[in-house]
Write a protein that holds these residues in place. Sequence first.
Motif: not given
Length: 425
Positions: A1-10, A24-27, A94-96, A211-214
């Motif tokens: 999960m932490s690696s997924a959170s490191a989205a590229a800047p921008g 946001a809605s599906i979760g 993602l955690l929630s 959520r992991s794709q945004v």
Amino acid sequence: MSSASAAAPGASHRTSTFRILAAASIGNALEWYDILVYGYFAVTISRLFFPNSDPTTALLLTFGTFGVSYLVRPLGALVLGAYSDRKGRRTAMLLSIVIMVIGTALMAIIPTYSTIGILAPIAVLIARLLQGFAVAGEFGSATAFLVEHSRERKGFFAAFQWFGQGLAAVLASLFGVILFGLLTPDQLNSWGWRLPFFFGLLIGPLGFYIRSQVGETPEFEQQGPAHAPIRDLFATHWDRLLMCIGIVVLSTSSNYIILYMPTYAIKELHLPQMLGFIATLVGGILLTIGAPYFGHLSDKIGRLRMMVVVSILFALSAYPAFVLLVAHPSLAGIVGIVCWLSLLKAAYSGVLPALMSELFPTATRSTGIALAYNISVPIFGGFAPLIASWLIAVTHSPLAPSFYLIGTSVLSLIVLGIIHWRVKL
């Protein structure tokens, strides 16, 4: 999960509007779906998981467990809200959803009271605590995620919090209509009631994937991680925290009175349980469609003005609506009152998240929104079905739930006036 959170800047700037709203809605829909299923199937759960020598006592224990689990929500708000302000909205979301899936799985597989005795209600309580903890962080993180992806349409974007909750009500009510309509009481008690919880488990992985794709929000990327959001919140924004708690009161009280209506239909109006589910299904559709519309409208005419008008309508119409329903208990009657309450709720709650977000800066936004929401919800929402049942028992009047709605309407109306006077948004 932490690696997924490191989205590229921008990366967040390239995220499509549809993907932002879906993430946001599906979760949110999953997490509220599980809570609503518990409330809608309260009568069945009370028979299966609590000592049932006295049906009224068993039902009160069921709603008591529903309410007690909300006591963990301020803790979840502090932990996951601060995590969102430090690590990012996306990572917290993602955690929630992971925590919520664990709670849902537990509800789906718990043996009943007749099989394991007192361990059954204890397991139900643990599942509800996990779900409450997850939802506590979800509201703040998802609201910040939505408003920080839009500059000009914050009301419309933030209203998709309630789109997800409306969708959850539709799904939960559909299960109620189908299961109570097609299954025998023995089938429903033995295995049918578990089907909605297993369905929730299917939604979880899909929500996690989306959520992991945004990407992260532009405002958070520009602001950077907060260092001490909890300290800053209480040191500099405590007054706005109190204001937020006050404006959530009406939203949550109306939400949980609507949640209580299937049980009310059975216990007080002696209607078939399926009629209550049909009513909440129609109400859920209204909330799903109405919340984004009213959020969009608030971007044009102002949030405070809309919420003041709706608060007055709640206060003036709650008692007459229950009078009509009690005088004419029928499918049309219960659908009518639920639709009216759901329409007012959509108009009030659809505007609420954007107004809450405007009361806090980026650095403490998730923590402030989450904590305010999850202090108000346990007090005025989580115990609302229990309070409604208690008021009816004490007053011997089936109109008692309307007294609660009127009181909470007046309270939120006063706080809206204070915001207009002190903050001048």
